[in-house]
Motif scaffolding. Structure first.
Motif, mmCIF file in Angstrom:
data_model
loop_
_atom_site.group_PDB
_atom_site.id
_atom_site.type_symbol
_atom_site.label_atom_id
_atom_site.label_comp_id
_atom_site.label_asym_id
_atom_site.label_seq_id
_atom_site.Cartn_x
_atom_site.Cartn_y
_atom_site.Cartn_z
ATOM 1 N N LEU A 4 -6.098 1.250 0.554
ATOM 2 C CA LEU A 4 -6.728 0.762 -0.676
ATOM 3 C C LEU A 4 -8.233 1.028 -0.623
ATOM 4 N N LYS B 107 -0.646 6.116 -1.293
ATOM 5 C CA LYS B 107 0.484 5.818 -0.406
ATOM 6 C C LYS B 107 0.755 7.005 0.523
ATOM 7 N N GLU C 96 -2.199 -3.521 2.926
ATOM 8 C CA GLU C 96 -2.168 -2.344 3.802
ATOM 9 C C GLU C 96 -1.202 -2.570 4.976
ATOM 10 N N CYS D 260 5.633 2.123 -0.695
ATOM 11 C CA CYS D 260 4.193 1.806 -0.675
ATOM 12 C C CYS D 260 3.746 1.239 0.674
ATOM 13 N N GLN E 122 -4.989 2.782 -5.034
ATOM 14 C CA GLN E 122 -3.954 2.761 -3.980
ATOM 15 C C GLN E 122 -3.475 4.173 -3.696
ATOM 16 N N SER F 25 0.211 1.926 2.773
ATOM 17 C CA SER F 25 -0.783 2.459 1.827
ATOM 18 C C SER F 25 -2.214 2.174 2.279
ATOM 19 N N CYS G 278 -0.650 -2.562 -11.978
ATOM 20 C CA CYS G 278 -0.704 -1.239 -11.346
ATOM 21 C C CYS G 278 -0.555 -0.163 -12.423
#
Length: 338
Positions: free
Chosen positions: A267, A282, A219, A262, A280, A265, A310
């Motif tokens: 989470l 963004k 993050e 990203c 995730q 972002s 991902c």
């Protein structure tokens, strides 16, 4: 007439009780979340329609597994093996990284634990069930011919007796034992980096701290902190793209170049494939707040992250996990940014 309605309801309830474990079975067979759910729906509809022919010689559960196996074998004869990027291509150095998508049916798909892991009392049984939906094991299963796959899952994961599997498949105990031997030999031959992923169930304190540090590093988009958490041979994949990267240098290099959007972002934790994972989101410069971007699945071994996977098709994955496609910016974050 009233009795018939009650009988129908009772049957619906009896069939529905098996949905989660059947979904787990079909998912291991097919490697696809959505195909697994379709296969189970088909299984339950077939069972409902032909229940008057069910003579009770086996349990309702065994009978449902027989129907589900036939549904899966029919579906598998028409489709290819599902895979992870590292099953299809060589690792790409960052300097040559190109994002080339392949069709959906190419890929092994992620699955929320809650849809495939029924609640069981026995911790050992729960651990085996979790291990058997992890990405590395799922990818290995996809390499087996369909009948061997069914035998291995029924014998090793679900602990059926050879005689029960033989009856289900309409074959002999000798043939089941032979298929199991061949399946085990194939799995033993696979040189699978990620197969060593050792995740406790539940996560131990060290793994919990590793995840907390990961969230903070990701993050904050702090590549120094992230490098310290990644194994030097960590692997990153991004289906539907066939690109995969090896090593923390290339992974963090990708994140600061092609993946730079990203940064910033958010989470949210998810339980996925028996492994720790995150949804995730963004930053969305147009709409404000945060937009769904990926379901991340992490493999951990010896206090480091060894796999960072991902799954980017958010229109499919986020609803499967019951997650919104957009998060509003929180007031305190807006103030901090001001």
């Amino acid at each position: 007439m009233g009795n018939s309605g009650t009988a129908t309801t009772d049957l619906d309830v009896a069939l529905e009780k098996h949905r989660t474990e059947l979904t787990g079975y079909c998912y291991r067979m097919l490697g696809s979340s959505f195909e697994a759910e379709d296969a189970v729906q088909d299984t339950l509809v077939r069972a409902w329609r032909s229940y008057d022919k069910f003579e009770g010689r086996s349990s309702l559960r065994s009978w449902l597994y027989r129907i589900a196996t036939n549904v899966c074998l029919d579906m598998l004869s028409a489709s290819k093996k599902r895979a992870r990027p590292m099953d299809l291509t060589e690792s790409t150095p960052l300097a040559q990284a190109a994002l080339t998508p392949r069709p959906d049916h190419t890929w092994l798909e992620p699955m929320p634990d809650a849809r495939v892991l029924p609640t069981v009392e026995d911790p050992a049984e729960a651990a085996v069930a979790k291990e058997s939906v992890r990405l590395a094991f799922m990818a290995a299963l996809q390499q087996l011919p369909p009948k061997q796959r069914a035998v291995l899952i029924l014998r090793e994961v679900l602990a059926w007796k050879a005689s029960e599997v033989a009856e289900l498949l309409g074959t002999t105990v000798a043939s089941v034992n032979s298929a199991l031997q061949r399946a085990r030999a194939t799995l033993a031959e696979r040189d699978d980096k990620a197969a060593g992923a050792a995740v406790s169930d539940p996560l131990d304190d060290e793994q919990q701290r590793l995840l907390e540090r990961y969230v903070k590093a990701f993050e904050g988009y702090d590549m120094t902190a992230l490098t310290a958490l990644l194994h030097e041979d960590a692997v990153m994949t991004m289906p539907p793209f066939d690109l995969w990267l090896t090593g923390h240098g290339d992974i963090t290099g990708f994140m600061t170049t092609l993946g730079a959007a990203c940064a910033g972002s958010r989470l949210l934790p998810v339980q996925v494939n028996g492994l720790p994972g995150f949804a995730q989101y963004k930053p969305d410069p147009e709409a404000g707040g945060f937009s769904a971007w990926a379901v991340q699945v992490l493999e951990i071994s010896a206090g480091r992250i060894t796999g960072f996977h991902c799954f980017l098709d958010t229109g499919r994955w986020f609803p499967l996990f019951g997650l919104p496609l957009h998060l509003e910016a929180e007031a305190d974050q807006v103030e901090q940014g001001a």
